[in-house]
Design a protein around this motif. Sequence first.
Motif, short mmCIF file in Angstrom:
data_model
loop_
_atom_site.label_atom_id
_atom_site.label_comp_id
_atom_site.label_asym_id
_atom_site.label_seq_id
_atom_site.Cartn_x
_atom_site.Cartn_y
_atom_site.Cartn_z
N ASP A 189 13.91 2.56 -19.91
CA ASP A 189 14.70 3.78 -20.08
C ASP A 189 14.32 4.74 -18.96
N LEU A 190 15.07 4.67 -17.87
CA LEU A 190 14.73 5.48 -16.69
C LEU A 190 14.86 6.97 -16.96
N SER A 191 15.67 7.34 -17.98
CA SER A 191 15.84 8.77 -18.24
C SER A 191 14.53 9.38 -18.74
N LYS A 192 13.57 8.53 -19.14
CA LYS A 192 12.29 9.07 -19.62
C LYS A 192 11.17 8.91 -18.58
N ALA A 193 11.48 8.27 -17.45
CA ALA A 193 10.42 8.00 -16.46
C ALA A 193 10.02 9.28 -15.72
N LYS A 194 8.74 9.41 -15.42
CA LYS A 194 8.24 10.59 -14.70
C LYS A 194 8.50 10.46 -13.20
N ARG A 195 8.41 9.22 -12.71
CA ARG A 195 8.68 8.98 -11.28
C ARG A 195 9.59 7.77 -11.16
N VAL A 196 10.53 7.86 -10.24
CA VAL A 196 11.47 6.75 -10.06
C VAL A 196 11.64 6.48 -8.56
N ASP A 208 13.55 -8.80 -1.09
CA ASP A 208 12.92 -7.58 -0.53
C ASP A 208 12.62 -6.55 -1.61
N LEU A 209 13.13 -6.80 -2.82
CA LEU A 209 12.78 -5.92 -3.94
C LEU A 209 11.27 -5.92 -4.17
N ALA A 210 10.60 -6.99 -3.73
CA ALA A 210 9.14 -7.09 -3.94
C ALA A 210 8.44 -5.89 -3.31
N ARG A 213 9.08 -2.79 -5.40
CA ARG A 213 8.26 -2.80 -6.64
C ARG A 213 6.80 -2.47 -6.32
N GLU A 214 6.35 -2.95 -5.18
CA GLU A 214 4.95 -2.69 -4.80
C GLU A 214 4.75 -1.20 -4.55
N LEU A 215 5.73 -0.58 -3.87
CA LEU A 215 5.64 0.86 -3.61
C LEU A 215 5.68 1.63 -4.94
N ALA A 216 6.59 1.21 -5.83
CA ALA A 216 6.71 1.88 -7.13
C ALA A 216 5.40 1.77 -7.90
N ALA A 217 4.79 0.59 -7.86
CA ALA A 217 3.52 0.39 -8.59
C ALA A 217 2.46 1.33 -8.03
N ALA A 218 2.43 1.45 -6.70
CA ALA A 218 1.42 2.32 -6.07
C ALA A 218 1.64 3.79 -6.46
N LEU A 219 2.89 4.15 -6.73
CA LEU A 219 3.20 5.54 -7.11
C LEU A 219 3.20 5.76 -8.62
N LYS A 300 10.40 -0.54 7.73
CA LYS A 300 9.18 -0.11 8.44
C LYS A 300 8.42 0.92 7.60
N VAL A 301 9.20 1.85 7.00
CA VAL A 301 8.56 2.98 6.31
C VAL A 301 7.88 2.52 5.01
N VAL A 302 8.55 1.66 4.25
CA VAL A 302 7.99 1.29 2.93
C VAL A 302 6.64 0.55 3.08
N PRO A 303 6.54 -0.48 3.94
CA PRO A 303 5.22 -1.13 4.07
C PRO A 303 4.15 -0.15 4.54
N SER A 304 4.54 0.79 5.40
CA SER A 304 3.56 1.75 5.89
C SER A 304 3.12 2.69 4.76
N LEU A 305 4.08 3.12 3.92
CA LEU A 305 3.72 3.97 2.78
C LEU A 305 2.77 3.24 1.82
N ILE A 306 3.08 1.95 1.57
CA ILE A 306 2.23 1.17 0.65
C ILE A 306 0.81 1.11 1.21
N ALA A 307 0.72 0.86 2.52
CA ALA A 307 -0.61 0.76 3.14
C ALA A 307 -1.37 2.09 3.00
N HIS A 308 -0.64 3.21 3.18
CA HIS A 308 -1.30 4.53 3.07
C HIS A 308 -1.71 4.85 1.63
N LEU A 309 -0.92 4.38 0.67
CA LEU A 309 -1.20 4.72 -0.73
C LEU A 309 -2.33 3.88 -1.31
N ARG A 310 -2.59 2.75 -0.68
CA ARG A 310 -3.64 1.86 -1.21
C ARG A 310 -5.02 2.44 -1.01
#
Length: 310
Positions: A189-196, A208-210, A213-219, A300-310
């Motif tokens: 239920d995305l209407s209840k999610a705090k972050r999307v 490429d959804l992987a 999903r990895e970025l979402a998990a990190a956030l 380019k941006v998503v893998p870089s964000l994941i690396a920074h968030l780890r």
Amino acid sequence: MSQLTHVWVFSDNVERYAELMAGARQWGQQVFAIVTAEHIAHVTALAPNGIIVLDSSNDLQRIENYAETIVSLLNEKGNGLLLMSATRRCKALGVRLSVLLNAALVNDATSVNIDNGTVYAEHRMYGGLAFGKEKLNTPMTIITLAPGVMEPVVANPAHRCPVVNAVRVAPRHEILCLERRARSLSSVDLSKAKRVVGVGRGLVAQDDLAMVRELAAALGAEVGCSRPIAEGENWMERERYIGVSGVLLKSDLYLALGISGQIQHMVGGNGAKVIVAINKDKNAPIFSYADYGLVGDIYKVVPSLIAHLR
Ligand SMILES: Cc1cc2nc3c(=O)[nH]c(=O)nc-3n(C[C@H](O)[C@H](O)[C@H](O)COP(=O)(O)OP(=O)(O)OC[C@H]3O[C@@H](n4cnc5c(N)ncnc54)[C@H](O)[C@@H]3O)c2cc1C
């Protein structure tokens, strides 16, 4: 008079009763919840003035078949408002009830107002490009409320109220469910999610959804999408697409990846407190909605964000 004497609530999805009750308490002096037996305890805690139980002993029963029973219940009390969740089944039930009760009906209401005993409801039109305000000109009125419009009431497990069984009236035209198959998909239920984190057609392949999903998990976020990803490509469940015909977000953060930002999508995304957009086209409409925008390639941006968030 800014309240009606009677408001009834009904939903086939038990999770929606708390939002319906918030509206019903605002717009009605007496609130009665119509429920199937398995939902009595849950809905009692939401503090209606009374509960009316529909006979749900037959597993094959569809909620449309309750129309005649509900009509006889409502006719007993006379005028008022029947408030239902804007689910597919409640809308189908609403159409039957509207005909049987000669009651005005508005679907997917985004706001309701009672003025001097008259009910007014707003709803989106033209795929979200405009709002229509309707005056419901009948003594009995029916509204299906869009998800996320009301802040759900807080349950009070100590609440007690009268519970009565509705006298079943056989439907004139019965619909029976012949088979039920469990969905293999996860329900969210995305209407209840705090972050999307939402993804659009900027994504080239389902695999490429992987990275999304990895970025979402990190956030600590849920994953959503634009409609074409769910309904054209079928890469994600329909429950996950955001927009006028999908989910309306109320999250703290909406991070949109490779989404152009058409109005039909942004009607759903706009409810987020902070919108961040990443798109390789600096003229993409999404940047006019975003609090923070980054012109760049998501690959380019998503893998870089994941690396920074780890
Ligand atoms: C009645 C009606 C109801 C609708 N309801 C909804 C709804 O509820 N929800 C919804 O989402 N849509 C809805 N739509 C569809 C809507 O109009 C748009 O067509 C849809 O939202 C577009 O999806 P999109 O942004 O993913 O794709 P596109 O519009 O194709 O945009 C893709 C974006 O990705 C960017 N991009 C491409 N590659 C990259 C990359 N590598 N990196 C970064 N960016 C990249 C592009 O610049 C582009 O901006 C509805 C339409 C109608 C007519």
